[in-house]
Structures are given as structure tokens and as C-alpha cells.
Scaffold this motif. Structure first.
Motif, short mmCIF file in Angstrom:
data_model
loop_
_atom_site.label_atom_id
_atom_site.label_comp_id
_atom_site.label_asym_id
_atom_site.label_seq_id
_atom_site.Cartn_x
_atom_site.Cartn_y
_atom_site.Cartn_z
N ASP A 165 4.03 11.83 1.53
CA ASP A 165 2.78 11.52 2.23
C ASP A 165 1.54 12.09 1.54
N THR A 166 1.65 13.31 0.99
CA THR A 166 0.46 13.96 0.44
C THR A 166 0.29 13.76 -1.06
N ASP A 167 1.39 13.55 -1.78
CA ASP A 167 1.29 13.47 -3.24
C ASP A 167 1.51 12.07 -3.80
N LEU A 168 2.36 11.28 -3.16
CA LEU A 168 2.74 10.00 -3.75
C LEU A 168 2.06 8.80 -3.10
N LEU A 169 2.03 8.74 -1.78
CA LEU A 169 1.42 7.58 -1.13
C LEU A 169 -0.07 7.41 -1.47
N PRO A 170 -0.84 8.51 -1.62
CA PRO A 170 -2.23 8.31 -2.08
C PRO A 170 -2.31 7.61 -3.43
N LEU A 171 -1.35 7.89 -4.32
CA LEU A 171 -1.32 7.21 -5.61
C LEU A 171 -1.02 5.73 -5.43
N VAL A 172 -0.11 5.42 -4.50
CA VAL A 172 0.23 4.02 -4.21
C VAL A 172 -0.99 3.29 -3.67
N GLU A 173 -1.72 3.94 -2.78
CA GLU A 173 -2.92 3.30 -2.20
C GLU A 173 -3.98 3.05 -3.27
N ARG A 174 -4.16 4.01 -4.18
CA ARG A 174 -5.16 3.82 -5.25
C ARG A 174 -4.71 2.73 -6.22
N ALA A 175 -3.40 2.62 -6.41
CA ALA A 175 -2.88 1.62 -7.34
C ALA A 175 -3.16 0.20 -6.86
N ALA A 176 -3.39 0.04 -5.56
CA ALA A 176 -3.67 -1.29 -5.03
C ALA A 176 -4.94 -1.89 -5.64
N ASP A 177 -5.85 -1.03 -6.13
CA ASP A 177 -7.09 -1.50 -6.73
C ASP A 177 -7.05 -1.49 -8.25
N SER A 178 -5.91 -1.11 -8.81
CA SER A 178 -5.81 -1.01 -10.27
C SER A 178 -5.65 -2.39 -10.90
N PRO A 179 -6.36 -2.67 -12.00
CA PRO A 179 -6.19 -3.96 -12.69
C PRO A 179 -4.91 -3.99 -13.52
#
Length: 212
Positions: free
Chosen positions: A71-85
Motif C-alpha cells: 500500500d505505501t511503497d508499491l501501489l503509489p508507483l502503480v498509480e503514477r505509472a498510469a500516466d507514464s508514456p
């Protein structure tokens, strides 16, 4: 009557605070290697009875720590990846962070006798969060189309087994995670044979990693 009713929300807040402190203490203690429930309680500043009230066994602590990591280390990366080209690169960065975290939290593996059972449940939930990214990467032609959602947790376990062992340096992990992710490249890829694996196969694979 009002005063009595006010106590229930306060008890819930106190319980949530204790759970959060114990979970954080679990990460601290187990991040150093072997630990005990008594050490975790002391680190959290609570009595052992309070710890047992919220976490009746070691497996419950491991589950809470693993879920906190996700929840604190990995899911934020997944959420940011949604905007990655560049979705495949984002997936690779997430996998690299997962390997780093497992290496840092190595005490978790030996803390619970049925670590594999707990880890599989959490890993499957985390893998499910990657499915939209996988589909997008496949649509963009960045990842081979025959990789399925069910392959993802096995792919991650393969990476963990080979690259999260004690003594593996960050530079070596980065080198070989790049090689591993190159296998997802659709160009000139050999078609994958059919998969007949299930949850028991994943549980066995995680169990083998914990005994490595």
C-alpha cells in the motif's frame, strides 16, 4: 449516555493507532533480520497483550507488514505509472522496487512458518493492480501479447528467486532485471507454450523461494 457513546469512536481510533504502530514496528524489527513478537511490541510502545489482541500470531503480523509494503511503497508507483508514456519501463521500475523491498525486509521470510500462504494472497492482490498496465503495454506493442494476467505473479516470483537473494547488489539486480524484462519484448518472440499452472503452483514457488 452521550459520554458512553463517545467512548466507542475513541476506542476505534486507539485500536487503529495501535495497529499502525505495531505494523510500523514490524517493518523496523524484521527489516533488521530475525525478530520476536516481544521485540515488535517494545518497538511499537505497546504491551504484548495489546499486540496479541490485534495480531493473534506471527502470520497476522507478516500479512499486515506485507500489505503495508504494497500500500505505501508499491501501489503509489502503480498509480503514477498510469500516466507514464512508457508502460513497460514503468513496470520494470515497479519490479525493481519490489526486489529492493524484499531484500530490505528479509526477516519477514523466516518470521512466519507459513510465509508462502500469506505472501501468495498479498502477491496476487498486488499483481491484480498491474493488469491494466499490462494490457496497456500490450496494446502499445511494448509487451508480448501472449503474456497473461496469470503469468504476472509467477514472473515476479521468478525475479525474486534469482535477484533478491542475500548478497545480490543493486547494480546486479538492475542489470538482470533489464535482461528479464527484455524477454517481454514482442519482437522476434517465440510463442509461449500453454500454461496449466494454478494457485498451488504459485504457493509452491513462493515456498521454495523462502527456503532458498
Amino acid at each position: 449516555m452521550a459520554a458512553k457513546n463517545d467512548r466507542a469512536p475513541r476506542r476505534r481510533v486507539d485500536a487503529r493507532s495501535s495497529i499502525e504502530r505495531i505494523t510500523a514496528a514490524g517493518r523496523t524489527v524484521l527489516g533488521k533480520g530475525e525478530g520476536s513478537l516481544e521485540q515488535i511490541a517494545a518497538e511499537a510502545g505497546v504491551g504484548i497483550a495489546t499486540l496479541y489482541r490485534h495480531f493473534p500470531n506471527r502470520e497476522a503480523v507478516v500479512r499486515a507488514v506485507l500489505e503495508d509494503i504494497v500500500d505505501t511503497d508499491l501501489l503509489p508507483l502503480v498509480e503514477r505509472a498510469a500516466d507514464s508514456p512508457h508502460t513497460r519501463q514503468a513496470l520494470q521500475e515497479i519490479a525493481t522496487r519490489l526486489l529492493d523491498l524484499i531484500t530490505e525486509e528479509r526477516g519477514l521470510v523466516t518470521f512466519a512458518s507459513n510465509f508462502a500462504d500469506v505472501a501468495v494472497d498479498v502477491l496476487q492482490r498486488f499483481s491484480a493492480s498491474l493488469h491494466p498496465l499490462l494490457a496497456r503495454a500490450q496494446q502499445a506493442g511494448e509487451v508480448r501479447p501472449d503474456l497473461t494476467a496469470e503469468d504476472v505473479p509467477h514472473f515476479l516470483i521468478m525475479a525474486v528467486a534469482g535477484l533478491a537473494l542475500p548478497g545480490t547488489t543493486p547494480s546486479l539486480r538492475a542489470r538482470f532485471i533489464t535482461l528479464l524484462f527484455d524477454s517481454l519484448n514482442p519482437a522476434d518472440a517465440t510463442p509461449l507454450p500453454p500454461s496449466h499452472t494454478g494457485e498451488d503452483d504459485l504457493r509452491t514457488a513462493v515456498g521454495n523461494v523462502t527456503r532458498a
